[in-house]
Design a protein around this motif. Structure first.
Motif, PDB file in Angstrom:
ATOM      1  N   LEU A   1       0.830  -1.199   0.000  1.00 37.61           N
ATOM      2  CA  LEU A   1       0.000   0.000   0.000  1.00 37.61           C
ATOM      3  C   LEU A   1       0.869   1.255   0.000  1.00 37.61           C
ATOM      4  CD1 LEU A   1      -2.545  -1.136   2.765  1.00 37.61           C
ATOM      5  CD2 LEU A   1      -2.647  -1.561   0.296  1.00 37.61           C
ATOM      6  N   ALA A   2       0.288   2.343  -0.467  1.00 36.95           N
ATOM      7  CA  ALA A   2       0.995   3.630  -0.478  1.00 36.95           C
ATOM      8  C   ALA A   2       1.093   4.166   0.944  1.00 36.95           C
ATOM      9  CB  ALA A   2       0.275   4.636  -1.365  1.00 36.95           C
ATOM     10  N   PRO A   3       2.304   4.462   1.423  1.00 38.92           N
ATOM     11  CA  PRO A   3       2.435   4.963   2.802  1.00 38.92           C
ATOM     12  C   PRO A   3       2.016   6.426   2.947  1.00 38.92           C
ATOM     13  CG  PRO A   3       4.579   4.863   1.738  1.00 38.92           C
ATOM     14  CD  PRO A   3       3.605   4.282   0.766  1.00 38.92           C
ATOM     15  N   VAL A   4       2.057   7.186   1.850  1.00 38.04           N
ATOM     16  CA  VAL A   4       1.651   8.602   1.856  1.00 38.04           C
ATOM     17  C   VAL A   4       0.960   8.897   0.535  1.00 38.04           C
ATOM     18  CG1 VAL A   4       3.513   9.384   3.398  1.00 38.04           C
ATOM     19  CG2 VAL A   4       3.873   9.338   0.914  1.00 38.04           C
ATOM     20  N   GLU A   5       0.276  10.021   0.489  1.00 38.26           N
ATOM     21  CA  GLU A   5      -0.265  10.454  -0.795  1.00 38.26           C
ATOM     22  C   GLU A   5       0.830  11.152  -1.588  1.00 38.26           C
ATOM     23  OE1 GLU A   5      -3.315  13.359  -0.608  1.00 38.26           O
ATOM     24  OE2 GLU A   5      -2.330  14.574   0.931  1.00 38.26           O
ATOM     25  N   GLY A   6       0.797  10.953  -2.873  1.00 38.49           N
ATOM     26  CA  GLY A   6       1.828  11.556  -3.713  1.00 38.49           C
ATOM     27  C   GLY A   6       1.824  10.939  -5.096  1.00 38.49           C
ATOM     28  N   TYR A   7       2.918  11.141  -5.814  1.00 45.44           N
ATOM     29  CA  TYR A   7       3.039  10.677  -7.191  1.00 45.44           C
ATOM     30  C   TYR A   7       3.966   9.468  -7.260  1.00 45.44           C
ATOM     31  CZ  TYR A   7       0.752  14.982  -8.623  1.00 45.44           C
ATOM     32  OH  TYR A   7      -0.165  15.999  -8.795  1.00 45.44           O
ATOM     33  N   VAL A   8       3.567   8.512  -8.074  1.00 45.32           N
ATOM     34  CA  VAL A   8       4.342   7.296  -8.262  1.00 45.32           C
ATOM     35  C   VAL A   8       5.468   7.568  -9.250  1.00 45.32           C
ATOM     36  CG1 VAL A   8       4.266   4.887  -9.037  1.00 45.32           C
ATOM     37  CG2 VAL A   8       2.338   5.869  -7.769  1.00 45.32           C
ATOM     38  N   GLY A   9       6.658   7.099  -8.890  1.00 45.40           N
ATOM     39  CA  GLY A   9       7.795   7.270  -9.772  1.00 45.40           C
ATOM     40  C   GLY A   9       7.901   6.131 -10.780  1.00 45.40           C
ATOM     41  N   ARG A  10       9.095   5.920 -11.291  1.00 47.03           N
ATOM     42  CA  ARG A  10       9.338   4.866 -12.273  1.00 47.03           C
ATOM     43  C   ARG A  10       9.167   3.496 -11.628  1.00 47.03           C
ATOM     44  NH1 ARG A  10      13.825   1.903 -13.964  1.00 47.03           N
ATOM     45  NH2 ARG A  10      13.709   1.218 -16.127  1.00 47.03           N
ATOM     46  N   ILE A  11       8.604   2.551 -12.377  1.00 45.43           N
ATOM     47  CA  ILE A  11       8.418   1.169 -11.912  1.00 45.43           C
ATOM     48  C   ILE A  11       9.292   0.273 -12.781  1.00 45.43           C
ATOM     49  CG2 ILE A  11       6.779  -0.706 -11.507  1.00 45.43           C
ATOM     50  CD1 ILE A  11       4.587   1.403 -11.270  1.00 45.43           C
ATOM     51  N   PRO A  12      10.431  -0.203 -12.253  1.00 45.96           N
ATOM     52  CA  PRO A  12      11.352  -0.996 -13.087  1.00 45.96           C
ATOM     53  C   PRO A  12      10.955  -2.464 -13.217  1.00 45.96           C
ATOM     54  CG  PRO A  12      12.299  -0.664 -10.926  1.00 45.96           C
ATOM     55  CD  PRO A  12      10.991   0.072 -10.930  1.00 45.96           C
ATOM     56  N   PHE A  13       9.858  -2.904 -12.590  1.00 46.11           N
ATOM     57  CA  PHE A  13       9.443  -4.311 -12.621  1.00 46.11           C
ATOM     58  C   PHE A  13       8.147  -4.463 -13.399  1.00 46.11           C
ATOM     59  CE2 PHE A  13      11.929  -3.654  -8.789  1.00 46.11           C
ATOM     60  CZ  PHE A  13      12.832  -4.699  -8.843  1.00 46.11           C
ATOM     61  N   ARG A  14       7.892  -5.712 -13.798  1.00 45.69           N
ATOM     62  CA  ARG A  14       6.672  -6.036 -14.515  1.00 45.69           C
ATOM     63  C   ARG A  14       5.999  -7.225 -13.852  1.00 45.69           C
ATOM     64  NH1 ARG A  14       7.610  -1.743 -15.655  1.00 45.69           N
ATOM     65  NH2 ARG A  14       7.992  -0.779 -17.700  1.00 45.69           N
ATOM     66  N   THR A  15       4.748  -7.481 -14.230  1.00 42.22           N
ATOM     67  CA  THR A  15       4.030  -8.627 -13.671  1.00 42.22           C
ATOM     68  C   THR A  15       4.820  -9.911 -13.920  1.00 42.22           C
ATOM     69  OG1 THR A  15       1.905  -7.523 -14.054  1.00 42.22           O
ATOM     70  CG2 THR A  15       1.868  -9.913 -13.738  1.00 42.22           C
ATOM     71  N   GLY A  16       4.964 -10.716 -12.855  1.00 39.33           N
ATOM     72  CA  GLY A  16       5.729 -11.951 -12.950  1.00 39.33           C
ATOM     73  C   GLY A  16       7.157 -11.827 -12.457  1.00 39.33           C
ATOM     74  N   SER A  17       7.626 -10.593 -12.182  1.00 42.64           N
ATOM     75  CA  SER A  17       8.988 -10.404 -11.676  1.00 42.64           C
ATOM     76  C   SER A  17       9.095 -10.956 -10.260  1.00 42.64           C
ATOM     77  CB  SER A  17       9.364  -8.925 -11.678  1.00 42.64           C
ATOM     78  OG  SER A  17       9.347  -8.393 -12.982  1.00 42.64           O
ATOM     79  N   LEU A  18      10.237 -11.545  -9.941  1.00 45.54           N
ATOM     80  CA  LEU A  18      10.503 -12.051  -8.603  1.00 45.54           C
ATOM     81  C   LEU A  18      11.103 -10.921  -7.781  1.00 45.54           C
ATOM     82  CD1 LEU A  18      10.615 -14.422  -6.587  1.00 45.54           C
ATOM     83  CD2 LEU A  18      12.916 -14.929  -7.470  1.00 45.54           C
ATOM     84  N   VAL A  19      10.459 -10.610  -6.684  1.00 49.75           N
ATOM     85  CA  VAL A  19      10.921  -9.523  -5.818  1.00 49.75           C
ATOM     86  C   VAL A  19      11.028 -10.055  -4.398  1.00 49.75           C
ATOM     87  CG1 VAL A  19       9.910  -7.730  -7.269  1.00 49.75           C
ATOM     88  CG2 VAL A  19       8.547  -8.730  -5.427  1.00 49.75           C
ATOM     89  N   GLY A  20      11.726  -9.294  -3.560  1.00 51.28           N
ATOM     90  CA  GLY A  20      11.880  -9.723  -2.174  1.00 51.28           C
ATOM     91  C   GLY A  20      12.794  -8.795  -1.404  1.00 51.28           C
ATOM     92  N   LEU A  21      13.167  -9.245  -0.212  1.00 52.35           N
ATOM     93  CA  LEU A  21      14.006  -8.432   0.659  1.00 52.35           C
ATOM     94  C   LEU A  21      15.389  -8.186   0.073  1.00 52.35           C
ATOM     95  CD1 LEU A  21      13.055 -10.074   4.079  1.00 52.35           C
ATOM     96  CD2 LEU A  21      12.419  -7.794   3.298  1.00 52.35           C
ATOM     97  N   SER A  22      15.878  -9.106  -0.738  1.00 58.24           N
ATOM     98  CA  SER A  22      17.225  -8.977  -1.294  1.00 58.24           C
ATOM     99  C   SER A  22      17.254  -8.251  -2.637  1.00 58.24           C
ATOM    100  CB  SER A  22      17.849 -10.366  -1.462  1.00 58.24           C
ATOM    101  OG  SER A  22      17.066 -11.164  -2.348  1.00 58.24           O
ATOM    102  N   THR A  23      16.104  -7.828  -3.139  1.00 54.73           N
ATOM    103  CA  THR A  23      16.060  -7.115  -4.418  1.00 54.73           C
ATOM    104  C   THR A  23      16.737  -5.748  -4.269  1.00 54.73           C
ATOM    105  OG1 THR A  23      13.960  -8.184  -4.951  1.00 54.73           O
ATOM    106  CG2 THR A  23      14.559  -6.245  -6.236  1.00 54.73           C
ATOM    107  N   PRO A  24      17.761  -5.440  -5.077  1.00 53.02           N
ATOM    108  CA  PRO A  24      18.496  -4.181  -4.881  1.00 53.02           C
ATOM    109  C   PRO A  24      17.689  -2.938  -5.219  1.00 53.02           C
ATOM    110  CG  PRO A  24      19.283  -5.323  -6.842  1.00 53.02           C
ATOM    111  CD  PRO A  24      18.352  -6.265  -6.149  1.00 53.02           C
ATOM    112  N   ASN A  25      16.814  -3.023  -6.205  1.00 51.69           N
ATOM    113  CA  ASN A  25      16.041  -1.857  -6.635  1.00 51.69           C
ATOM    114  C   ASN A  25      14.699  -1.804  -5.925  1.00 51.69           C
ATOM    115  OD1 ASN A  25      18.039  -1.118  -8.478  1.00 51.69           O
ATOM    116  ND2 ASN A  25      17.140  -2.371 -10.095  1.00 51.69           N
ATOM    117  N   ALA A  26      14.273  -0.588  -5.620  1.00 50.34           N
ATOM    118  CA  ALA A  26      12.939  -0.412  -5.058  1.00 50.34           C
ATOM    119  C   ALA A  26      11.893  -0.664  -6.133  1.00 50.34           C
ATOM    120  CB  ALA A  26      12.799   1.002  -4.499  1.00 50.34           C
ATOM    121  N   LEU A  27      10.705  -1.095  -5.691  1.00 53.99           N
ATOM    122  CA  LEU A  27       9.613  -1.299  -6.646  1.00 53.99           C
ATOM    123  C   LEU A  27       9.240   0.027  -7.320  1.00 53.99           C
ATOM    124  CD1 LEU A  27       7.320  -3.719  -4.604  1.00 53.99           C
ATOM    125  CD2 LEU A  27       9.025  -4.291  -6.334  1.00 53.99           C
ATOM    126  N   THR A  28       9.250   1.087  -6.561  1.00 56.53           N
ATOM    127  CA  THR A  28       9.016   2.439  -7.077  1.00 56.53           C
ATOM    128  C   THR A  28       9.290   3.414  -5.953  1.00 56.53           C
ATOM    129  OG1 THR A  28       7.475   3.862  -8.287  1.00 56.53           O
ATOM    130  CG2 THR A  28       6.569   2.567  -6.479  1.00 56.53           C
TER     131      THR A  28
END
Length: 400
Positions: free
Chosen positions: A189-216
């Motif tokens: 969920l969005a922690p604050v109201e604001g504008y979404v930045g770039r999203i470097p991932f797509r549906t089906g991407s594996l993400v987790g605690l060790s992922t170096p890049n933020a989701l957005t």
């Protein structure tokens, strides 16, 4: 022989007379030419002084600005990261979208975590059953011990079993809570109201605690921070320029500042300098300030650049157009015009500038005249013919 001489003498006498007449003519011509030359020299008129535009200076109040390059950031730029490992099932927002606090952004595959929660609940149910059984044993043995039918050792053993069962229940409850939290993390969920930045991932991407890049990144831009830096010299000037016993008090006395955008337009809302860094940057030798600007219409975004303009009020200053000046040995001069219309170079003490104008605080008196143009043809002591030029009309055509 005597006859020859007599015949030659008249010829010689005639030649001599012609020579005398020729010499006399040359003499008369020389006198005439000399007289003409002297007459021309005496009648020559010295060249007239060159006519140059001259402006009259008057002391007045003016506002100048100090400009500093600034980088803009939202008051909150929050990286959105996955707190559990899994595959992205859905991306619920698009890049650049405006989101409200609590709005879903991403959905990670929740099935593994739902099963972990189910397993933890089952473990809790089993622990609760064991606790109930241990409670029954304690209840059953208590009256028997009181009537000395059985040894109190059996009761103590039953109570120990009850305590162990209660601890297992607490552990199972913690596992249920942990599994529930992990399941909740699958919906980001969005922690604050604001504008979404770039999203470097797509549906089906594996993400987790060790992922170096933020989701957005979600940027809260209701208020924008402009970060700019003072050099050591500028900072020392700042400490002398504004009232206050401490840096915090001096910051409160800084007037509202303006923001010049990349296209040279002025942002319509003025800001306020709020804080200053506690130390200088050891690499650049500068100290950082932060100014805040309201951004209700969302015109500004994180990552923008601009210039912060800090106004400075000057009293009893002289406004001098830059084209009237020339430089010599790292000093700036103008040609002042005396009452006899002779010019002399005068150094300027510049305390500020705005556009094509210098602000000067001394070296002149009210009504002083300076040459506006043609200064490359002048030197000290040159006499000119002043042509008055209005400084006010010049400022109207080229504002400060």
């Amino acid at each position: 022989m005597s006859q020859t001489i007599n015949q030659t003498s008249p010829r010689l006498a005639a030649f001599i007379r012609r020579s005398q007449l020729y010499s006399f003519g040359i003499f008369i011509l020389s006198i005439f030419l000399y007289a003409c030359t002297n007459s021309s020299a005496s009648d020559a008129v010295p060249p007239a002084p060159q006519s140059l535009p001259v402006i009259t200076l008057n002391n007045q109040s003016a506002t100048t600005f100090q400009e500093f390059t600034a980088s803009l950031e939202g008051s909150q730029d929050i990286e959105i990261r996955a707190q559990v490992d899994g595959y992205l099932d859905r991306i619920l927002v698009d890049e650049g979208a405006y989101v409200k606090k609590g709005q879903p952004l991403f959905q990670i595959n929740a099935r593994p975590y739902q099963e972990q929660l189910n397993n933890a609940r089952a473990s809790l149910a089993s622990a609760q059953a064991n606790l109930t059984n241990a409670s029954i044993n304690v209840s059953k043995l208590t009256p028997l011990v009181q009537n000395n039918i059985v040894s109190d050792v059996q009761l103590k053993t039953a109570k120990s079993g009850y305590d162990a069962a209660a601890a297992q229940v607490s552990q199972a409850q913690s596992m249920v809570e942990a599994a529930s939290i992990n399941l909740g993390y699958t919906r980001i969920l969005a922690p604050v109201e604001g504008y979404v930045g770039r999203i470097p991932f797509r549906t089906g991407s594996l993400v987790g605690l060790s992922t170096p890049n933020a989701l957005t990144v979600v940027s809260s831009v209701r208020e924008i921070y402009a970060y700019f830096s003072f050099s050591e010299k500028d900072f020392l000037s700042f400490t002398h320029q504004f009232d206050g016993a401490s840096i915090e008090e001096k910051i409160k006395h800084i007037p509202e500042v303006e923001l010049v955008l990349a296209d040279e337009t002025i942002y319509p809302v003025k800001g306020k300098v709020e804080t200053v860094s506690g130390q200088y940057n050891e690499h650049s030798g500068t100290i950082s300030f932060r100014a805040a600007f309201e951004n209700r219409d969302g015109l500004l975004r994180s990552g923008n650049s601009g210039r912060v303009r800090i106004p400075r009020q000057l009293d009893n200053t002289f406004i001098v157009p830059q084209e009237t000046t020339f430089e010599m040995q790292d000093k700036v001069f103008v040609f002042a015009v005396s009452d006899s219309n002779k010019v002399s170079s005068v150094p300027l003490h510049i305390v500020g500038r705005s556009g094509n104008y210098y602000f000067v605080d001394n070296g002149f008196h009210k009504g002083e005249r300076i040459v506006y143009a043609g200064i490359d043809r002048l030197k000290d002591g040159t006499v000119i013919q002043p042509t008055p030029l209005s400084l006010d009309s010049l400022i109207k055509t080229r504002p400060l």
